[in-house]
Design a protein around this motif. Structure first.
Motif, short mmCIF file in Angstrom:
data_model
loop_
_atom_site.label_atom_id
_atom_site.label_comp_id
_atom_site.label_asym_id
_atom_site.label_seq_id
_atom_site.Cartn_x
_atom_site.Cartn_y
_atom_site.Cartn_z
N TRP A 105 33.04 -40.15 -44.09
CA TRP A 105 34.10 -41.15 -44.22
C TRP A 105 33.71 -42.40 -43.45
O TRP A 105 33.41 -42.29 -42.27
N VAL A 106 33.70 -43.52 -44.12
CA VAL A 106 33.38 -44.76 -43.40
C VAL A 106 34.40 -45.84 -43.74
O VAL A 106 35.01 -45.82 -44.81
N ASN A 107 34.54 -46.74 -42.80
CA ASN A 107 35.34 -47.93 -43.04
C ASN A 107 34.42 -48.85 -43.86
O ASN A 107 33.44 -49.40 -43.34
N ILE A 108 34.75 -48.99 -45.13
CA ILE A 108 33.82 -49.69 -46.03
C ILE A 108 33.73 -51.18 -45.70
O ILE A 108 32.69 -51.81 -45.94
N ASN A 109 34.78 -51.74 -45.10
CA ASN A 109 34.74 -53.15 -44.68
C ASN A 109 33.62 -53.35 -43.67
O ASN A 109 32.78 -54.25 -43.81
N ASP A 110 33.61 -52.46 -42.63
CA ASP A 110 32.57 -52.56 -41.60
C ASP A 110 31.20 -52.30 -42.20
O ASP A 110 30.21 -52.95 -41.85
N PHE A 111 31.16 -51.33 -43.10
CA PHE A 111 29.88 -50.96 -43.70
C PHE A 111 29.28 -52.14 -44.49
O PHE A 111 28.11 -52.48 -44.31
N ASN A 113 29.98 -55.31 -44.12
CA ASN A 113 29.59 -56.34 -43.16
C ASN A 113 28.26 -56.03 -42.50
O ASN A 113 27.41 -56.90 -42.34
N HIS A 114 28.07 -54.75 -42.17
CA HIS A 114 26.82 -54.33 -41.53
C HIS A 114 25.62 -54.59 -42.46
O HIS A 114 24.59 -55.11 -42.04
N VAL A 115 25.79 -54.23 -43.75
CA VAL A 115 24.68 -54.43 -44.71
C VAL A 115 24.38 -55.92 -44.84
O VAL A 115 23.22 -56.34 -44.86
N LEU A 116 25.44 -56.74 -44.90
CA LEU A 116 25.23 -58.18 -45.08
C LEU A 116 24.65 -58.83 -43.83
O LEU A 116 23.87 -59.79 -43.92
N ASN A 117 25.03 -58.30 -42.63
CA ASN A 117 24.48 -58.85 -41.39
C ASN A 117 22.95 -58.79 -41.40
O ASN A 117 22.28 -59.67 -40.90
N ARG A 118 22.43 -57.71 -42.00
CA ARG A 118 20.96 -57.57 -42.07
C ARG A 118 20.35 -58.70 -42.88
O ARG A 118 19.30 -59.23 -42.55
N LYS A 136 15.94 -69.77 -49.61
CA LYS A 136 17.11 -69.91 -48.73
C LYS A 136 18.35 -69.69 -49.57
O LYS A 136 18.40 -70.06 -50.72
N TYR A 137 19.33 -69.05 -48.98
CA TYR A 137 20.58 -68.79 -49.69
C TYR A 137 21.70 -68.65 -48.66
O TYR A 137 21.43 -68.54 -47.46
N THR A 138 22.92 -68.69 -49.12
CA THR A 138 24.05 -68.55 -48.21
C THR A 138 24.90 -67.39 -48.68
O THR A 138 25.14 -67.24 -49.88
N ILE A 139 25.32 -66.56 -47.75
CA ILE A 139 26.18 -65.44 -48.12
C ILE A 139 27.62 -65.78 -47.73
O ILE A 139 27.90 -66.11 -46.57
N LYS A 140 28.50 -65.76 -48.71
CA LYS A 140 29.92 -66.02 -48.45
C LYS A 140 30.65 -64.68 -48.53
O LYS A 140 30.46 -63.94 -49.50
N ARG A 141 31.44 -64.37 -47.50
CA ARG A 141 32.13 -63.06 -47.51
C ARG A 141 33.62 -63.24 -47.75
O ARG A 141 34.25 -64.05 -47.08
N GLU A 142 34.14 -62.51 -48.68
CA GLU A 142 35.60 -62.48 -48.89
C GLU A 142 36.01 -61.02 -48.85
O GLU A 142 36.14 -60.36 -49.88
N LEU A 182 35.33 -57.85 -51.32
CA LEU A 182 35.76 -56.45 -51.25
C LEU A 182 37.27 -56.42 -51.30
O LEU A 182 37.94 -57.12 -50.54
N LEU A 183 37.80 -55.65 -52.22
CA LEU A 183 39.26 -55.55 -52.32
C LEU A 183 39.67 -54.17 -52.80
O LEU A 183 38.83 -53.40 -53.29
N GLN A 184 40.96 -53.90 -52.64
CA GLN A 184 41.49 -52.62 -53.12
C GLN A 184 42.27 -52.89 -54.39
O GLN A 184 43.01 -53.87 -54.48
N ALA A 185 42.05 -52.05 -55.41
CA ALA A 185 42.81 -52.18 -56.64
C ALA A 185 43.32 -50.80 -56.99
O ALA A 185 42.55 -49.95 -57.45
#
Ligand code: ADP
Length: 275
Positions: A105-111, A113-118, A136-142, A182-185
């Protein structure tokens, strides 16, 4: 009446047998097609390596202007072949059902974020090297503020997100924005990754998840692609009872979606089923 019944029984039995044979033939054809694809995919880098090694052998090794470049190609092709074999082995493990799922079980929000931090870290390192050949690129997180807990195999899901992120970078021009949402539906979480790249023609949107299918073979190869990343991602997501699909406007960009089953949790922290 009984005669008709017997005849009907016989006929439906026959239909059933025919159906089995067709299914078996289809599997055999797919198997043969797959072996033929693998052989072609491996022959291309091997043929190109042979040409470079022959040229080196014929004297190019003495020329300091071209020898390092030729050796570089041989090294790149070797690395791509190793990647391809590793991808084939993980697909084969999943096909045989022996790929163990290490669920937690993981908090997918943190997970996420962790993958994107890399990726952000890699960007920072590349910027420090001031290497102009690196994109070069920019990552936008929502990412939703609501904590979403999902049961996943973290290594495997990381491989999926890495694949899609790397594709978003590979198939986008410089300076693109990659938006990760990332959202819940209802009873799912939905993760989407959008790029501003080349896009994918509508007719190819489903096929890109097939093994070795590439919209532009030459471009994929030049980027070191194996044509197996999305096929592996699909297997992994489906092993989580999830779904993966893509949407795109050609020339404007693509969005990849992953949905995973999600059990909404009540305020008290217990699942509705347990109350
Ligand atoms: P590859 O190693 O070729 O990238 P994949 O299985 O990861 O293999 O992707 C299959 C094909 O799907 C790619 O060759 C490319 O044509 C297309 N594709 C995947 N992601 C994107 C993207 N973000 N933008 C445009 N095309 C893409």
């Amino acid at each position: 009446f009984s005669l008709i019944q017997r005849v009907t029984g016989f006929v439906s039995g026959l239909v059933c047998v025919l159906h089995d044979i067709t299914e078996q033939q289809k599997n055999e054809r797919e198997q043969q097609q797959f072996v033929s694809n693998v052989s072609h995919e491996l022959r291309t880098p091997l043929t190109s390596m042979r040409a470079y090694v022959e040229a080196l052998n014929d004297g190019a090794w003495k020329d300091p202007n071209i020898a390092p470049q030729f050796l570089g190609v041989v090294q790149e092709e070797t690395e791509r072949m190793i990647r391809m074999i590793n991808d084939l082995l993980s697909l084969s493990r999943m096909d045989r059902g022996v790929a163990k799922m290490d669920l937690e079980w993981v908090n997918i929000n943190d997970f996420v974020n962790h993958v994107l931090n890399r990726f952000d870290m890699m960007l920072k390192k590349d910027a420090e090297k001031s290497d102009n050949s690196v994109k070069k690129y920019t990552i936008k997180r929502e990412i939703t503020k609501q904590a979403l807990w999902v049961e996943i195999d973290t290594d495997k899901m990381m491989q999926v997100i890495d694949n899609i992120m790397n594709n978003a970078i590979k198939y986008s021009p410089d300076g693109g924005v990659i938006t990760v949402r990332l959202l819940q539906a209802h009873k799912h979480i939905i993760l989407s990754i959008s790029d501003q790249g080349l896009g994918i023609p509508r007719k190819d949107l489903n096929k890109i998840f097939d093994r070795f299918y590439r919209v532009d073979k030459a471009r994929s190869r030049k980027q070191g692609g194996t044509g197996l990343g999305l096929a592996i991602s699909k297997e992994i997501v489906e092993a989580h009872n999830g779904r993966i699909w893509a949407d795109s406007a050609e020339g404007e960009g693509s969005t990849f979606y992953i949905s995973l089953p999600f059990e909404p949790i009540s305020e008290e922290g217990a699942s509705w089923d347990e109350i």
